[in-house]
Write an enzyme that holds these catalytic residues in place. Structure first.
Site, PDB file in Angstrom:
ATOM      1  N   ARG A  47       1.078  -1.070  -0.503  1.00  0.00           N
ATOM      2  CA  ARG A  47      -0.277   0.322  -0.230  1.00  0.00           C
ATOM      3  C   ARG A  47       0.599   1.116  -0.344  1.00  0.00           C
ATOM      4  O   ARG A  47       0.432   2.022  -1.002  1.00  0.00           O
ATOM      5  CB  ARG A  47      -0.797  -0.113   0.646  1.00  0.00           C
ATOM      6  N   TYR A  99     -17.063  17.955 -13.877  1.00  0.00           N
ATOM      7  CA  TYR A  99     -17.410  17.084 -14.006  1.00  0.00           C
ATOM      8  C   TYR A  99     -18.020  16.555 -12.566  1.00  0.00           C
ATOM      9  O   TYR A  99     -18.352  16.916 -11.538  1.00  0.00           O
ATOM     10  CB  TYR A  99     -16.057  15.839 -13.668  1.00  0.00           C
ATOM     11  N   ASP A 171      -7.609  19.975 -12.929  1.00  0.00           N
ATOM     12  CA  ASP A 171      -7.980  19.157 -13.276  1.00  0.00           C
ATOM     13  C   ASP A 171      -8.515  18.811 -15.238  1.00  0.00           C
ATOM     14  O   ASP A 171      -8.881  19.474 -15.603  1.00  0.00           O
ATOM     15  CB  ASP A 171      -9.783  18.770 -13.131  1.00  0.00           C
ATOM     16  N   LYS A 196      -9.027   8.203 -18.848  1.00  0.00           N
ATOM     17  CA  LYS A 196      -9.311   8.525 -19.528  1.00  0.00           C
ATOM     18  C   LYS A 196      -7.969   8.650 -20.407  1.00  0.00           C
ATOM     19  O   LYS A 196      -8.128   7.714 -21.293  1.00  0.00           O
ATOM     20  CB  LYS A 196      -9.943   9.989 -19.396  1.00  0.00           C
TER      21      LYS A 196
END
Ligand code: PLP
Length: 381
Positions: A47, A99, A171, A196
């Site tokens: 992690r 978004y 963003d 994306k």
């Protein structure tokens, strides 16, 4: 080194033991220690650190021109971690076309925890200057925006925001680092949904935050480990593989989008074409200045309202009807009913005759032919 070269080599030395040209998928949860606390290269637990993830982080930081990249399990996890580095109550001034998931996180998760948000059209500098008098600690930019393809002047906003002591996050998902580099324009942090364009093949979900601010990066790394929203090694591998071809894919996305925009403009079914590459886009000049090209996302509005949109979307051909964007395959969607349904109650305007296209890299002739079928169907009644 230039962008294309860094995409293939940054963070990606041949592997030490075998010389594997590709960074391996380090599918492990832990690492052997040579004595108590004697870790190999700081590897203690997956992690906290994973070599496939480290390679991805270094590569994407390099592509954004940043010193530090911190990867997350999704774009939303990255956005959430960034906000987590700001103490409550922080006031955030955000673009009024973000978004849908970002709006949902801000309104439904962070506001109840004490953060406050104000939304404005950051493309309107007068509105920005007015909002900056109310003392935000953070300005949240998306450009181009989703789904209205508005353009925000990053350099102009960063200068004004910094003058009142606010930090600026961009963003950059819609542009990708190939088309636009917000840190160079004055932003403090860049965030992507790597799901994306960066991943580019619709086969992995992920997010990245990039910054030159050492203290902010340290906080992001702390949250990455403390909260634990980390991407798995296979997803890191796929995203890194996608990043290698980002430049060539983006060039095709942009060229195909120009062809589609022309076809839309020529159609009597279409009332508006929203694409920053068009000279009549209200912020075309800003887009031309801050972007290398205009991207692969186009939205358009139809005459005949939702019914016309539904008729168009009943005949999509090789365009897949689906959420998401930025993959090699072309996608079409109805933002009002699909990606942006979570905007309910926000007061944001997403017209119900609006269709959003993520223009893929299939042959432009095939894409244009099927768009023309969609548009002909919209006209039928
Ligand atoms: C998809 C998207 C996000 C969220 O990313 P996920 O990887 O789906 O969590 C954030 N911002 C923009 C602009 C997006 O398109």
């Amino acid at each position: 080194m230039r962008f294309e070269t860094r995409a293939i080599h940054a963070g990606q030395e041949p592997e030490a033991v075998t010389g594997s040209v590709n960074v391996p998928i380090f599918q492990t949860s832990t690492y052997v220690q040579d004595g108590v606390g004697a870790m190999r290269g700081g590897h203690d637990y997956a992690r906290t650190i994973n070599p496939t993830r480290t390679a991805l982080q270094e590569c994407l930081a390099s592509l954004e021109g940043g010193a530090h990249g911190v990867a997350f399990s999704s774009g939303m996890a990255a956005i959430s971690a960034i906000l987590g580095t700001f103490r409550t109550p922080t006031r955030t001034l955000a673009m009024n076309d973000v978004y849908g998931g970002t709006y949902r996180l801000f309104a439904k998760v962070l506001e109840p925890q004490g953060h406050t948000f104000e939304y404005a059209d950051l493309g309107d500098l007068e509105a920005v200057e007015n909002a900056l008098t109310r003392g935000p600690g953070l300005v949240w930019i998306e450009t181009p925006t989703n789904p209205l393809l508005k353009i925000v002047d990053i350099a102009a906003i960063a200068e004004r925001a910094h003058s009142v002591g606010a930090q600026v996050v961009v963003d950059n998902t819609f542009a990708s680092p190939y088309l636009q580099q917000p840190l160079e324009l004055g932003a403090d942090i860049v965030v992507h949904s790597t799901t994306k364009y960066i991943g580019g093949h619709s086969d992995a979900v992920g997010g990245i935050a990039v910054t030159n601010d050492d203290a902010r990066a340290e906080q992001l790394v702390f949250l990455q480990n403390a909260i634990g929203s980390v991407p798995g090694p296979l997803d890191c591998f796929l995203t890194l593989r996608g990043a290698k071809t980002l430049a060539v894919r983006m060039r095709e996305h942009c060229a195909n989008a120009r062809r589609i925009a022309d076809a839309l403009i020529a159609s009597p079914a279409v009332s508006h074409v929203l694409y920053p590459g068009l000279p009549d886009h209200p912020n075309h000049a800003v887009a031309a200045r801050q972007m290398r090209d205009f991207g692969g996302m186009i939205s358009f509005r139809l005459h005949g309202g939702r019914a016309a949109a539904d008729r168009a979307l009943a005949a999509t051909g090789i365009w897949s009807l689906g959420e998401s964007l930025g993959g090699v395959e072309s996608l079409v969607e109805h933002p009002g009913a699909m990606t942006h349904a979570s905007l309910d109650g926000s007061g944001f305007e997403v017209p119900d005759d609006l269709i959003r296209l993520s223009v893929g890299i299939e042959h432009a002739d095939d894409l244009v032919a099927d768009v023309e079928v969609m548009l002909a169907n919209a006209l039928r009644r």
